[in-house]
Design a protein around this motif. Sequence first.
Motif, PDB file in Angstrom:
ATOM      1  N   ASP A 115       0.829  -1.209   0.000  1.00 42.99           N
ATOM      2  CA  ASP A 115       0.000   0.000   0.000  1.00 42.99           C
ATOM      3  C   ASP A 115       0.865   1.262   0.000  1.00 42.99           C
ATOM      4  O   ASP A 115       0.580   2.215  -0.719  1.00 42.99           O
ATOM      5  CB  ASP A 115      -0.945   0.017   1.204  1.00 42.99           C
ATOM      6  N   ARG A 116       1.916   1.270   0.787  1.00 37.06           N
ATOM      7  CA  ARG A 116       2.791   2.439   0.863  1.00 37.06           C
ATOM      8  C   ARG A 116       3.504   2.678  -0.466  1.00 37.06           C
ATOM      9  O   ARG A 116       3.508   3.784  -0.990  1.00 37.06           O
ATOM     10  CB  ARG A 116       3.823   2.251   1.984  1.00 37.06           C
ATOM     11  N   ARG A 117       4.072   1.624  -1.039  1.00 36.98           N
ATOM     12  CA  ARG A 117       4.814   1.763  -2.302  1.00 36.98           C
ATOM     13  C   ARG A 117       3.881   2.105  -3.452  1.00 36.98           C
ATOM     14  O   ARG A 117       4.200   2.949  -4.287  1.00 36.98           O
ATOM     15  CB  ARG A 117       5.574   0.476  -2.621  1.00 36.98           C
ATOM     16  N   ALA A 118       2.744   1.444  -3.531  1.00 32.63           N
ATOM     17  CA  ALA A 118       1.804   1.705  -4.624  1.00 32.63           C
ATOM     18  C   ALA A 118       1.314   3.149  -4.579  1.00 32.63           C
ATOM     19  O   ALA A 118       1.220   3.806  -5.618  1.00 32.63           O
ATOM     20  CB  ALA A 118       0.628   0.732  -4.566  1.00 32.63           C
ATOM     21  N   ALA A 119       1.022   3.648  -3.395  1.00 35.44           N
ATOM     22  CA  ALA A 119       0.573   5.033  -3.264  1.00 35.44           C
ATOM     23  C   ALA A 119       1.654   5.996  -3.754  1.00 35.44           C
ATOM     24  O   ALA A 119       1.355   6.990  -4.423  1.00 35.44           O
ATOM     25  CB  ALA A 119       0.193   5.337  -1.819  1.00 35.44           C
ATOM     26  N   GLY A 120       2.901   5.692  -3.452  1.00 34.67           N
ATOM     27  CA  GLY A 120       3.999   6.544  -3.876  1.00 34.67           C
ATOM     28  C   GLY A 120       4.279   6.499  -5.366  1.00 34.67           C
ATOM     29  O   GLY A 120       4.760   7.475  -5.946  1.00 34.67           O
ATOM     30  N   LEU A 121       3.984   5.379  -5.977  1.00 36.18           N
ATOM     31  CA  LEU A 121       4.255   5.193  -7.407  1.00 36.18           C
ATOM     32  C   LEU A 121       3.020   5.414  -8.278  1.00 36.18           C
ATOM     33  O   LEU A 121       3.122   5.385  -9.508  1.00 36.18           O
ATOM     34  CB  LEU A 121       4.773   3.772  -7.659  1.00 36.18           C
ATOM     35  N   LEU A 122       1.874   5.624  -7.680  1.00 32.33           N
ATOM     36  CA  LEU A 122       0.581   5.561  -8.357  1.00 32.33           C
ATOM     37  C   LEU A 122       0.521   6.262  -9.710  1.00 32.33           C
ATOM     38  O   LEU A 122       0.130   5.656 -10.700  1.00 32.33           O
ATOM     39  CB  LEU A 122      -0.525   6.104  -7.448  1.00 32.33           C
ATOM     40  N   ALA A 123       0.882   7.501  -9.783  1.00 31.57           N
ATOM     41  CA  ALA A 123       0.723   8.250 -11.038  1.00 31.57           C
ATOM     42  C   ALA A 123       2.020   8.333 -11.833  1.00 31.57           C
ATOM     43  O   ALA A 123       2.092   9.042 -12.826  1.00 31.57           O
ATOM     44  CB  ALA A 123       0.207   9.659 -10.733  1.00 31.57           C
ATOM     45  N   GLY A 124       3.012   7.571 -11.411  1.00 32.38           N
ATOM     46  CA  GLY A 124       4.313   7.652 -12.074  1.00 32.38           C
ATOM     47  C   GLY A 124       4.570   6.542 -13.073  1.00 32.38           C
ATOM     48  O   GLY A 124       3.840   5.557 -13.135  1.00 32.38           O
ATOM     49  N   PRO A 125       5.634   6.690 -13.832  1.00 29.88           N
ATOM     50  CA  PRO A 125       5.952   5.732 -14.891  1.00 29.88           C
ATOM     51  C   PRO A 125       6.527   4.398 -14.396  1.00 29.88           C
ATOM     52  O   PRO A 125       6.517   3.420 -15.133  1.00 29.88           O
ATOM     53  CB  PRO A 125       7.001   6.477 -15.732  1.00 29.88           C
ATOM     54  N   ARG A 126       6.989   4.329 -13.159  1.00 30.00           N
ATOM     55  CA  ARG A 126       7.611   3.092 -12.660  1.00 30.00           C
ATOM     56  C   ARG A 126       6.589   2.112 -12.078  1.00 30.00           C
ATOM     57  O   ARG A 126       6.934   0.986 -11.742  1.00 30.00           O
ATOM     58  CB  ARG A 126       8.666   3.434 -11.615  1.00 30.00           C
ATOM     59  N   PHE A 127       5.340   2.531 -11.959  1.00 29.49           N
ATOM     60  CA  PHE A 127       4.332   1.689 -11.317  1.00 29.49           C
ATOM     61  C   PHE A 127       4.188   0.333 -12.005  1.00 29.49           C
ATOM     62  O   PHE A 127       4.181  -0.710 -11.347  1.00 29.49           O
ATOM     63  CB  PHE A 127       2.965   2.391 -11.278  1.00 29.49           C
ATOM     64  N   THR A 128       4.069   0.313 -13.313  1.00 31.55           N
ATOM     65  CA  THR A 128       3.784  -0.929 -14.035  1.00 31.55           C
ATOM     66  C   THR A 128       4.884  -1.966 -13.840  1.00 31.55           C
ATOM     67  O   THR A 128       4.597  -3.134 -13.534  1.00 31.55           O
ATOM     68  CB  THR A 128       3.551  -0.646 -15.535  1.00 31.55           C
ATOM     69  N   ALA A 129       6.132  -1.568 -13.987  1.00 25.36           N
ATOM     70  CA  ALA A 129       7.246  -2.510 -13.802  1.00 25.36           C
ATOM     71  C   ALA A 129       7.289  -3.008 -12.365  1.00 25.36           C
ATOM     72  O   ALA A 129       7.521  -4.197 -12.111  1.00 25.36           O
ATOM     73  CB  ALA A 129       8.562  -1.848 -14.189  1.00 25.36           C
ATOM     74  N   TRP A 130       7.061  -2.112 -11.425  1.00 28.62           N
ATOM     75  CA  TRP A 130       7.052  -2.498 -10.014  1.00 28.62           C
ATOM     76  C   TRP A 130       5.934  -3.507  -9.750  1.00 28.62           C
ATOM     77  O   TRP A 130       6.154  -4.533  -9.105  1.00 28.62           O
ATOM     78  CB  TRP A 130       6.856  -1.250  -9.146  1.00 28.62           C
ATOM     79  N   ALA A 131       4.740  -3.240 -10.261  1.00 24.84           N
ATOM     80  CA  ALA A 131       3.600  -4.128 -10.035  1.00 24.84           C
ATOM     81  C   ALA A 131       3.849  -5.507 -10.655  1.00 24.84           C
ATOM     82  O   ALA A 131       3.504  -6.527 -10.052  1.00 24.84           O
ATOM     83  CB  ALA A 131       2.319  -3.511 -10.595  1.00 24.84           C
ATOM     84  N   GLN A 132       4.433  -5.539 -11.817  1.00 26.66           N
ATOM     85  CA  GLN A 132       4.725  -6.821 -12.466  1.00 26.66           C
ATOM     86  C   GLN A 132       5.732  -7.623 -11.654  1.00 26.66           C
ATOM     87  O   GLN A 132       5.578  -8.840 -11.478  1.00 26.66           O
ATOM     88  CB  GLN A 132       5.232  -6.597 -13.888  1.00 26.66           C
ATOM     89  N   ALA A 133       6.759  -6.969 -11.149  1.00 23.64           N
ATOM     90  CA  ALA A 133       7.769  -7.666 -10.338  1.00 23.64           C
ATOM     91  C   ALA A 133       7.153  -8.211  -9.062  1.00 23.64           C
ATOM     92  O   ALA A 133       7.420  -9.356  -8.663  1.00 23.64           O
ATOM     93  CB  ALA A 133       8.924  -6.730 -10.023  1.00 23.64           C
ATOM     94  N   LEU A 134       6.318  -7.419  -8.424  1.00 20.37           N
ATOM     95  CA  LEU A 134       5.694  -7.869  -7.178  1.00 20.37           C
ATOM     96  C   LEU A 134       4.648  -8.952  -7.420  1.00 20.37           C
ATOM     97  O   LEU A 134       4.491  -9.850  -6.594  1.00 20.37           O
ATOM     98  CB  LEU A 134       5.044  -6.681  -6.477  1.00 20.37           C
ATOM     99  N   ALA A 135       3.957  -8.882  -8.539  1.00 20.87           N
ATOM    100  CA  ALA A 135       2.919  -9.871  -8.851  1.00 20.87           C
ATOM    101  C   ALA A 135       3.490 -11.283  -8.869  1.00 20.87           C
ATOM    102  O   ALA A 135       2.838 -12.226  -8.411  1.00 20.87           O
ATOM    103  CB  ALA A 135       2.256  -9.546 -10.184  1.00 20.87           C
ATOM    104  N   GLU A 136       4.685 -11.433  -9.367  1.00 22.49           N
ATOM    105  CA  GLU A 136       5.318 -12.758  -9.402  1.00 22.49           C
ATOM    106  C   GLU A 136       5.583 -13.286  -8.002  1.00 22.49           C
ATOM    107  O   GLU A 136       5.412 -14.470  -7.733  1.00 22.49           O
ATOM    108  CB  GLU A 136       6.627 -12.690 -10.188  1.00 22.49           C
TER     109      GLU A 136
END
Length: 159
Positions: free
Chosen positions: A56-77
């Motif tokens: 929740d903390r990281r997603a909120a910080g990355l929410l509107a930025g360009p790094r969100f998608t790569a971060w979410a994909q890495a965490l999803a695994e």
Amino acid sequence: MNSPYVNEEPAEHRRFARHLKALEAVAEVSEAELVAAVLRDEDAAMANSAVLRHLDRRAAGLLAGPRFTAWAQALAEVIARRGFLTLRLREWTLLHTIALGGPWDAESLTGASDWLQRRVTSTDEITSVEALRVLATQARTRRVRHAASVRLRHAGRLD
């Protein structure tokens, strides 16, 4: 000596605090590895809670930025076998899509959790009039419908 009068914090509380501290300080390149290590803790509920707070903390910080998608994909695994964590990451991804004006559908939003619906109405990064209109009329709770209506009125977009 075990005494009920000794005010000692339980071991899982200490581990939880250590996990949170480590997750807060982790470098992005090591984040997925640390999340996986936390999830291997013997207390699964505590580990899930620590990772949820971090997510929740990281997603909120990355929410509107360009790094969100790569971060979410890495965490999803890493969290793939953790149902609630996977759901929360999926909802953060929907929130990210809405924040950036990407394609989403009303069914995804109305079928999402109360948490996500409340987040859409209370997050400054969400300016989607369409999302607010959907929630003003179709949100599951009166609280969310009201909050969405108020935001639309303040934006002068209640039609």
